[in-house]
Design a protein around this motif. Structure first.
Motif, mmCIF file in Angstrom:
data_model
loop_
_atom_site.group_PDB
_atom_site.id
_atom_site.type_symbol
_atom_site.label_atom_id
_atom_site.label_comp_id
_atom_site.label_asym_id
_atom_site.label_seq_id
_atom_site.Cartn_x
_atom_site.Cartn_y
_atom_site.Cartn_z
ATOM 1 N N MET A 206 0.839 -1.175 0.000
ATOM 2 C CA MET A 206 0.000 0.000 0.000
ATOM 3 C C MET A 206 0.887 1.242 0.000
ATOM 4 O O MET A 206 1.892 1.300 0.696
ATOM 5 N N LYS A 207 0.491 2.246 -0.782
ATOM 6 C CA LYS A 207 1.274 3.463 -0.898
ATOM 7 C C LYS A 207 0.938 4.442 0.218
ATOM 8 O O LYS A 207 -0.141 4.406 0.790
ATOM 9 N N ASN A 208 1.879 5.330 0.499
ATOM 10 C CA ASN A 208 1.679 6.399 1.467
ATOM 11 C C ASN A 208 1.440 7.698 0.724
ATOM 12 O O ASN A 208 1.945 7.900 -0.377
ATOM 13 N N VAL A 209 0.702 8.593 1.350
ATOM 14 C CA VAL A 209 0.432 9.905 0.781
ATOM 15 C C VAL A 209 0.898 10.943 1.784
ATOM 16 O O VAL A 209 0.605 10.837 2.979
ATOM 17 N N GLN A 210 1.635 11.931 1.306
ATOM 18 C CA GLN A 210 2.123 12.980 2.188
ATOM 19 C C GLN A 210 1.303 14.243 1.993
ATOM 20 O O GLN A 210 0.986 14.622 0.875
ATOM 21 N N ILE A 211 0.974 14.883 3.115
ATOM 22 C CA ILE A 211 0.300 16.173 3.085
ATOM 23 C C ILE A 211 1.122 17.147 3.909
ATOM 24 O O ILE A 211 2.002 16.742 4.669
ATOM 25 N N SER A 212 0.818 18.419 3.753
ATOM 26 C CA SER A 212 1.570 19.431 4.494
ATOM 27 C C SER A 212 1.266 19.335 5.991
ATOM 28 O O SER A 212 0.204 18.864 6.405
ATOM 29 N N TYR A 213 2.195 19.804 6.773
ATOM 30 C CA TYR A 213 2.032 19.810 8.223
ATOM 31 C C TYR A 213 0.814 20.645 8.611
ATOM 32 O O TYR A 213 0.040 20.266 9.489
ATOM 33 N N GLU A 214 0.651 21.782 7.955
ATOM 34 C CA GLU A 214 -0.468 22.673 8.255
ATOM 35 C C GLU A 214 -1.814 21.981 8.009
ATOM 36 O O GLU A 214 -2.727 22.066 8.828
ATOM 37 N N LEU A 215 -1.940 21.288 6.888
ATOM 38 C CA LEU A 215 -3.182 20.566 6.596
ATOM 39 C C LEU A 215 -3.403 19.446 7.604
ATOM 40 O O LEU A 215 -4.532 19.218 8.054
ATOM 41 N N PHE A 216 -2.352 18.760 7.987
ATOM 42 C CA PHE A 216 -2.459 17.693 8.972
ATOM 43 C C PHE A 216 -2.989 18.224 10.305
ATOM 44 O O PHE A 216 -3.881 17.636 10.907
ATOM 45 N N VAL A 217 -2.450 19.350 10.744
ATOM 46 C CA VAL A 217 -2.891 19.939 12.014
ATOM 47 C C VAL A 217 -4.361 20.352 11.921
ATOM 48 O O VAL A 217 -5.138 20.127 12.851
ATOM 49 N N LYS A 218 -4.748 20.929 10.783
ATOM 50 C CA LYS A 218 -6.151 21.319 10.607
ATOM 51 C C LYS A 218 -7.070 20.102 10.638
ATOM 52 O O LYS A 218 -8.161 20.159 11.214
ATOM 53 N N LEU A 219 -6.638 19.004 10.051
ATOM 54 C CA LEU A 219 -7.430 17.773 10.085
ATOM 55 C C LEU A 219 -7.550 17.233 11.512
ATOM 56 O O LEU A 219 -8.611 16.774 11.926
ATOM 57 N N LEU A 220 -6.448 17.288 12.249
ATOM 58 C CA LEU A 220 -6.490 16.846 13.649
ATOM 59 C C LEU A 220 -7.455 17.693 14.466
ATOM 60 O O LEU A 220 -8.269 17.166 15.226
ATOM 61 N N LEU A 221 -7.354 18.998 14.315
ATOM 62 C CA LEU A 221 -8.248 19.885 15.061
ATOM 63 C C LEU A 221 -9.701 19.654 14.665
ATOM 64 O O LEU A 221 -10.593 19.697 15.511
ATOM 65 N N TYR A 222 -9.930 19.407 13.393
ATOM 66 C CA TYR A 222 -11.287 19.171 12.912
ATOM 67 C C TYR A 222 -11.883 17.914 13.540
ATOM 68 O O TYR A 222 -13.014 17.915 14.020
ATOM 69 N N HIS A 223 -11.101 16.834 13.535
ATOM 70 C CA HIS A 223 -11.627 15.551 14.002
ATOM 71 C C HIS A 223 -11.548 15.360 15.515
ATOM 72 O O HIS A 223 -12.458 14.791 16.120
ATOM 73 N N LEU A 224 -10.470 15.805 16.122
ATOM 74 C CA LEU A 224 -10.281 15.544 17.548
ATOM 75 C C LEU A 224 -10.810 16.647 18.445
ATOM 76 O O LEU A 224 -11.346 16.377 19.519
ATOM 77 N N ALA A 225 -10.641 17.891 18.023
ATOM 78 C CA ALA A 225 -11.077 19.007 18.851
ATOM 79 C C ALA A 225 -12.421 19.568 18.385
ATOM 80 O O ALA A 225 -12.912 20.529 18.969
ATOM 81 N N GLU A 226 -12.966 18.990 17.345
ATOM 82 C CA GLU A 226 -14.239 19.429 16.773
ATOM 83 C C GLU A 226 -14.235 20.925 16.455
ATOM 84 O O GLU A 226 -15.199 21.638 16.715
#
Length: 77
Positions: A1-21
């Motif tokens: 299975m391949k890996n996909v890289q995203i920017s650190y900024e997008l990753f943090v926004k995704l974390l805040l969206y899902h974990l911190a609502e």
């Protein structure tokens, strides 16, 4: 299975969206993910162009890649 890289900024926004609502950056997240998806599709078309076995397949993949990139038809050879 391949890996996909995203920017650190997008990753943090995704974390805040899902974990911190925190739903403030929904549009930016959607745009960042769409840009990444477009990039992956361009890469896939380019790979198909470079690895095609026959000349017909190669030209079809090349045209698909150029369409995806947005290259104007007057600038193609």
């Amino acid at each position: 299975m391949k890996n996909v890289q995203i920017s650190y900024e997008l990753f943090v926004k995704l974390l805040l969206y899902h974990l911190a609502e925190d739903y403030d950056d929904t549009e930016e997240i959607a745009k960042g993910l769409q840009d990444k998806l477009d990039s992956m599709i361009r890469h896939q078309h380019y790979t198909e162009y470079k690895t095609a076995e026959t000349e017909e397949e190669k030209q079809a993949a090349r045209q698909k890649y150029l369409d995806t990139v947005g290259m104007h038809k007057d600038f193609r050879w």
